[in-house]
Motif scaffolding. Structure first.
Motif, PDB file in Angstrom:
ATOM      1  N   LEU A  85       0.828  -1.206   0.000  1.00  0.00           N
ATOM      2  CA  LEU A  85       0.000   0.000   0.000  1.00  0.00           C
ATOM      3  C   LEU A  85       0.861   1.255   0.000  1.00  0.00           C
ATOM      4  CD1 LEU A  85      -2.734   1.427   0.222  1.00  0.00           C
ATOM      5  CD2 LEU A  85      -2.589   1.156   2.712  1.00  0.00           C
ATOM      6  N   ILE A  86       1.914   1.280   0.820  1.00  0.00           N
ATOM      7  CA  ILE A  86       2.808   2.440   0.856  1.00  0.00           C
ATOM      8  C   ILE A  86       3.456   2.652  -0.507  1.00  0.00           C
ATOM      9  CG2 ILE A  86       4.949   3.337   1.858  1.00  0.00           C
ATOM     10  CD1 ILE A  86       4.145   1.900   4.460  1.00  0.00           C
ATOM     11  N   ALA A  87       3.846   1.569  -1.157  1.00  0.00           N
ATOM     12  CA  ALA A  87       4.432   1.684  -2.493  1.00  0.00           C
ATOM     13  C   ALA A  87       3.423   2.257  -3.483  1.00  0.00           C
ATOM     14  CB  ALA A  87       4.928   0.315  -2.962  1.00  0.00           C
ATOM     15  N   ALA A  88       2.173   1.800  -3.403  1.00  0.00           N
ATOM     16  CA  ALA A  88       1.138   2.304  -4.314  1.00  0.00           C
ATOM     17  C   ALA A  88       0.850   3.781  -4.057  1.00  0.00           C
ATOM     18  CB  ALA A  88      -0.137   1.484  -4.154  1.00  0.00           C
ATOM     19  N   ILE A  89       0.796   4.173  -2.795  1.00  0.00           N
ATOM     20  CA  ILE A  89       0.577   5.588  -2.462  1.00  0.00           C
ATOM     21  C   ILE A  89       1.730   6.439  -2.994  1.00  0.00           C
ATOM     22  CG2 ILE A  89       0.528   7.218  -0.527  1.00  0.00           C
ATOM     23  CD1 ILE A  89      -1.129   5.171   1.005  1.00  0.00           C
ATOM     24  N   THR A  90       2.948   5.916  -2.871  1.00  0.00           N
ATOM     25  CA  THR A  90       4.117   6.634  -3.391  1.00  0.00           C
ATOM     26  C   THR A  90       4.007   6.833  -4.897  1.00  0.00           C
ATOM     27  OG1 THR A  90       5.469   5.609  -1.659  1.00  0.00           O
ATOM     28  CG2 THR A  90       6.628   6.650  -3.482  1.00  0.00           C
ATOM     29  N   SER A  91       3.620   5.784  -5.605  1.00  0.00           N
ATOM     30  CA  SER A  91       3.492   5.903  -7.063  1.00  0.00           C
ATOM     31  C   SER A  91       2.383   6.875  -7.449  1.00  0.00           C
ATOM     32  CB  SER A  91       3.237   4.525  -7.682  1.00  0.00           C
ATOM     33  OG  SER A  91       1.971   4.024  -7.313  1.00  0.00           O
ATOM     34  N   GLU A  92       1.290   6.889  -6.678  1.00  0.00           N
ATOM     35  CA  GLU A  92       0.226   7.862  -6.947  1.00  0.00           C
ATOM     36  C   GLU A  92       0.708   9.287  -6.678  1.00  0.00           C
ATOM     37  OE1 GLU A  92      -3.051   7.831  -7.970  1.00  0.00           O
ATOM     38  OE2 GLU A  92      -2.703   5.805  -8.666  1.00  0.00           O
ATOM     39  N   PHE A  93       1.506   9.461  -5.628  1.00  0.00           N
ATOM     40  CA  PHE A  93       2.081  10.782  -5.365  1.00  0.00           C
ATOM     41  C   PHE A  93       2.972  11.232  -6.521  1.00  0.00           C
ATOM     42  CE2 PHE A  93       1.840  10.583  -0.426  1.00  0.00           C
ATOM     43  CZ  PHE A  93       0.522  11.006  -0.488  1.00  0.00           C
ATOM     44  N   ASN A  94       3.734  10.297  -7.094  1.00  0.00           N
ATOM     45  CA  ASN A  94       4.588  10.649  -8.234  1.00  0.00           C
ATOM     46  C   ASN A  94       3.773  11.227  -9.375  1.00  0.00           C
ATOM     47  OD1 ASN A  94       6.955   9.829  -7.001  1.00  0.00           O
ATOM     48  ND2 ASN A  94       6.896   7.771  -7.874  1.00  0.00           N
ATOM     49  N   ASP A  95       2.545  10.764  -9.510  1.00  0.00           N
ATOM     50  CA  ASP A  95       1.662  11.258 -10.563  1.00  0.00           C
ATOM     51  C   ASP A  95       0.935  12.524 -10.128  1.00  0.00           C
ATOM     52  OD1 ASP A  95      -0.023  11.604 -12.710  1.00  0.00           O
ATOM     53  OD2 ASP A  95      -1.303   9.894 -12.244  1.00  0.00           O
ATOM     54  N   GLN A  96       0.164  12.410  -9.056  1.00  0.00           N
ATOM     55  CA  GLN A  96      -0.736  13.492  -8.658  1.00  0.00           C
ATOM     56  C   GLN A  96      -0.001  14.706  -8.101  1.00  0.00           C
ATOM     57  OE1 GLN A  96      -3.928  13.241  -9.292  1.00  0.00           O
ATOM     58  NE2 GLN A  96      -3.976  11.085  -9.865  1.00  0.00           N
ATOM     59  N   VAL A  97       0.976  14.486  -7.229  1.00  0.00           N
ATOM     60  CA  VAL A  97       1.703  15.612  -6.629  1.00  0.00           C
ATOM     61  C   VAL A  97       2.493  16.358  -7.698  1.00  0.00           C
ATOM     62  CG1 VAL A  97       3.486  16.267  -4.956  1.00  0.00           C
ATOM     63  CG2 VAL A  97       1.803  14.518  -4.359  1.00  0.00           C
ATOM     64  N   THR A  98       3.126  15.623  -8.592  1.00  0.00           N
ATOM     65  CA  THR A  98       3.869  16.267  -9.675  1.00  0.00           C
ATOM     66  C   THR A  98       2.940  17.094 -10.553  1.00  0.00           C
ATOM     67  OG1 THR A  98       5.440  14.425  -9.691  1.00  0.00           O
ATOM     68  CG2 THR A  98       5.432  15.873 -11.605  1.00  0.00           C
ATOM     69  N   SER A  99       1.732  16.588 -10.800  1.00  0.00           N
ATOM     70  CA  SER A  99       0.767  17.330 -11.605  1.00  0.00           C
ATOM     71  C   SER A  99       0.377  18.646 -10.937  1.00  0.00           C
ATOM     72  CB  SER A  99      -0.480  16.471 -11.836  1.00  0.00           C
ATOM     73  OG  SER A  99      -1.442  17.164 -12.589  1.00  0.00           O
ATOM     74  N   VAL A 100       0.127  18.603  -9.626  1.00  0.00           N
ATOM     75  CA  VAL A 100      -0.253  19.816  -8.894  1.00  0.00           C
ATOM     76  C   VAL A 100       0.904  20.812  -8.857  1.00  0.00           C
ATOM     77  CG1 VAL A 100      -0.964  20.720  -6.651  1.00  0.00           C
ATOM     78  CG2 VAL A 100      -1.978  18.596  -7.517  1.00  0.00           C
ATOM     79  N   ALA A 101       2.110  20.305  -8.642  1.00  0.00           N
ATOM     80  CA  ALA A 101       3.285  21.169  -8.473  1.00  0.00           C
ATOM     81  C   ALA A 101       4.026  21.406  -9.782  1.00  0.00           C
ATOM     82  CB  ALA A 101       4.234  20.543  -7.451  1.00  0.00           C
ATOM     83  N   LEU A 102       3.394  21.111 -10.922  1.00  0.00           N
ATOM     84  CA  LEU A 102       4.097  21.142 -12.195  1.00  0.00           C
ATOM     85  C   LEU A 102       4.643  22.526 -12.524  1.00  0.00           C
ATOM     86  CD1 LEU A 102       4.981  19.492 -14.605  1.00  0.00           C
ATOM     87  CD2 LEU A 102       2.784  19.989 -15.706  1.00  0.00           C
ATOM     88  N   SER A 103       3.898  23.576 -12.208  1.00  0.00           N
ATOM     89  CA  SER A 103       4.380  24.926 -12.504  1.00  0.00           C
ATOM     90  C   SER A 103       5.674  25.225 -11.756  1.00  0.00           C
ATOM     91  CB  SER A 103       3.312  25.961 -12.133  1.00  0.00           C
ATOM     92  OG  SER A 103       2.153  25.793 -12.913  1.00  0.00           O
ATOM     93  N   ASP A 104       5.736  24.838 -10.483  1.00  0.00           N
ATOM     94  CA  ASP A 104       6.944  25.052  -9.697  1.00  0.00           C
ATOM     95  C   ASP A 104       8.100  24.202 -10.219  1.00  0.00           C
ATOM     96  OD1 ASP A 104       6.070  26.658  -7.000  1.00  0.00           O
ATOM     97  OD2 ASP A 104       4.451  25.395  -7.740  1.00  0.00           O
ATOM     98  N   VAL A 105       7.793  22.968 -10.580  1.00  0.00           N
ATOM     99  CA  VAL A 105       8.833  22.075 -11.097  1.00  0.00           C
ATOM    100  C   VAL A 105       9.384  22.607 -12.413  1.00  0.00           C
ATOM    101  CG1 VAL A 105       9.275  19.761 -12.008  1.00  0.00           C
ATOM    102  CG2 VAL A 105       7.920  20.033  -9.930  1.00  0.00           C
ATOM    103  N   ARG A 106       8.496  23.048 -13.310  1.00  0.00           N
ATOM    104  CA  ARG A 106       8.954  23.585 -14.594  1.00  0.00           C
ATOM    105  C   ARG A 106       9.819  24.824 -14.385  1.00  0.00           C
ATOM    106  NH1 ARG A 106       5.705  25.877 -17.474  1.00  0.00           N
ATOM    107  NH2 ARG A 106       3.682  25.724 -16.438  1.00  0.00           N
ATOM    108  N   GLY A 107       9.373  25.689 -13.466  1.00  0.00           N
ATOM    109  CA  GLY A 107      10.148  26.898 -13.204  1.00  0.00           C
ATOM    110  C   GLY A 107      11.528  26.593 -12.642  1.00  0.00           C
ATOM    111  N   ALA A 108      11.594  25.642 -11.721  1.00  0.00           N
ATOM    112  CA  ALA A 108      12.872  25.302 -11.098  1.00  0.00           C
ATOM    113  C   ALA A 108      13.831  24.643 -12.082  1.00  0.00           C
ATOM    114  CB  ALA A 108      12.641  24.385  -9.905  1.00  0.00           C
TER     115      ALA A 108
END
Length: 516
Positions: free
Chosen positions: A13-36
């Motif tokens: 379950l922790i592994a699955a949550i981590t993989s979902e974070f890789n998708d969803q969190v990156t999507s939310v923070a994409l503007s910051d990631v692109r800028g950095a």
């Protein structure tokens, strides 16, 4: 009951949550990631697109491969791939390296998520196996809702690099739990002699082309783009060939014959529609708050955190409720869809004065409705599995449907936004043009909103025309968001109709799976 297998399930379950974070969190923070990272908007769209394409492929092939290499070894491999690919992204030297790592990251995410369902049904006894579905459902409802809060933590408080570095502790913990707590079976390497390599190749080409077309179509102006035309042609040829190959292959990646079981077909369709509908509780309100009110993730995360927090109580409660034979799972689903429909209708009345506070009551409806839909859906679908050999095949169908729904949902929201934005923009600008003397020059429509120009054509204040343009854009976004809620509400009604066509009672909820 021995606690050790439960810890192994927690690792998956922790592994699955981590993989979902890789998708969803990156999507939310994409503007910051692109800028950095110094990535332009157009190049940044591939960060999401490549991930989802690889994730679909991973979800389709993972159940077949875990049977071949054993659950324990395959889970450890997927966790390692997830951790390594994520950690390297912040230190990538160029966009090509980032895209390659995102492909690996998406593939790892797709490999991991089906393992949760398989692990749950393997280690849980029949009396509590329904709670294994609740564990799997956390990846579909809890994690996407929590992503905004996690993104706010990393981008606004800590450091953007932790959007990717968060995998270090999570994958390490998941790997240790799986290593020590999941039993090692005998591998079945003889299956490799019957590897469906033709299906795998068609899957990579066809699904990759389809998901890329859905994600990049709006940006490239759809069929006015040669790239989109080629992708559409490739997917139109390869996907039917894939389906034919899977139908006749003796050991397929996707056993399409299982869709002849009515409840499983309902589960595949229902999960597909549910993933699209659930965006009304996450993507749509967050987009409104960011575009109209200028919210950062730290300011808007509480409305999705409300959904995430209640899932921890609602999912086990739904498992307990559905375990009673007197409870009709179809009725539970319809009530849950009613809550989601009420949320969509209520949220469609948003105005320019709405902020985070106005969404709380409608998000509460979402947090109640989502587990009432997903738990009966999963229960009815998995109750059609009659033997251990069918478990991975059913998992492949369900999870592939879920992954394709993510790409389809992104396309669907962009399509609504494109069509309704164009309509509302044309109408507002046309109305302003027909009454331009009052709206743009002269005295104004309302005393508190003076027009941008003086009666002699001079600017009332510096930047007043830009301010008018911004107000028009705001109203276009508001009207389009309202339409999006109503359209998602219509999809919810359609799913209600599908549920009503099912048999009155589901099969007994206490399903039994043998070890794979």
């Amino acid at each position: 009951m021995d606690i050790k297998p439960l810890l192994g399930l927690c690792g998956a379950l922790i592994a699955a949550i981590t993989s979902e974070f890789n998708d969803q969190v990156t999507s939310v923070a994409l503007s910051d990631v692109r800028g950095a990272l110094g990535i332009s908007h157009d190049a940044g769209t591939w960060i999401e697109s490549l991930y989802v394409s690889a994730e679909i492929i991973g979800m389709a092939i993972s159940p077949w491969l875990l049977v071949t290499f054993t659950l324990r070894r395959w889970t450890l491999f997927a966790i390692a791939l997830c951790g390594v690919s994520s950690v390297l992204i912040p230190f990538s030297p160029n966009i090509e390296a980032i895209n390659a790592l995102r492909l690996l990251q998406g593939l790892a995410g797709g490999l991991i998520i089906p393992l949760v369902m398989t692990t749950a049904f393997r280690i849980l006894t029949p009396k509590i196996r329904l709670y294994g579905l609740a564990v799997y459902a956390l990846t579909a409802t809890f994690t996407p809702a929590l992503a905004e809060t996690v993104a706010a933590l990393w981008t606004d408080i800590v450091d953007w690099r932790f959007v990717f570095l968060q995998t270090i502790p999570l994958c390490s913990l998941a790997g240790v739990l799986v290593w020590y707590c999941v039993d090692q079976d005998q591998p079945k390497y003889e299956r490799l002699r019957m590897l469906d390599w033709r299906g795998a190749l068609l899957l990579v080409i066809g699904v990759g082309a389809l998901s890329t077309m859905l994600y990049q179509g709006d940006r490239l102006d759809w069929f006015n783009s040669r790239v989109i035309c080629v992708l559409a042609l490739v997917s139109a040829i390869t996907i039917p060939l894939l389906l034919v190959n899977e139908w006749f292959h003796p050991l397929p990646l996707l056993k399409l014959q299982m869709l002849g079981r009515r409840n499983l077909a309902y589960g595949v369709l229902g999960l597909f529609l549910f993933v699209i509908i659930s965006q009304s509780g996450s993507t749509v309100p967050l987009r409104y708050l960011q575009e109209v009110q200028g919210y950062r993730p730290l300011q808007s995360n509480l409305i999705t955190l409300e959904i995430a927090a209640l899932q921890l109580a609602m999912l086990p409660a739904m498992a307990l409720l559905l375990d009673y034979k007197q409870v009709d799972s179809r009725l539970v689903t319809i009530v849950g869809l009613g809550f989601i429909l009420a949320s969509c209708i209520g949220s469609s009345f948003l105005t320019v004065y709405w902020n985070r506070d106005q969404f709380y009551i409608w998000q509460l409806f979402q947090s109640i409705g989502q587990p009432m839909v997903v738990m009966p859906l999963l229960m009815k679908a998995t109750n059609t599995v009659t033997g251990p050999a069918d478990g991975p095949l059913a998992s492949a169908l369900l999870n592939t449907s879920r992954a394709i729904a993510e790409a389809t949902g992104a396309w669907f929201l962009e399509l609504i936004d494109r069509w309704r934005n164009a309509l509302h923009s044309d109408r507002i600008v046309d109305e302003a043009g027909q009454d331009r003397w009052r709206v743009i020059q002269s005295n104004g429509v309302l005393p508190q909103y003076p027009p941008p120009l003086m009666s002699d054509g001079r600017l009332r204040v510096p930047g007043s025309l830009q301010a008018l343009s911004h107000v028009v854009e705001q109203q276009v976004t508001i009207l389009s968001t309202s339409d999006t809620y109503l359209i998602l509400g219509a999809v919810t009604v359609f799913l209600m109709v599908v549920v009503m066509t099912l048999p009155v009672r589901a099969m007994p909820p206490r399903i039994h799976f043998a070890k794979h």
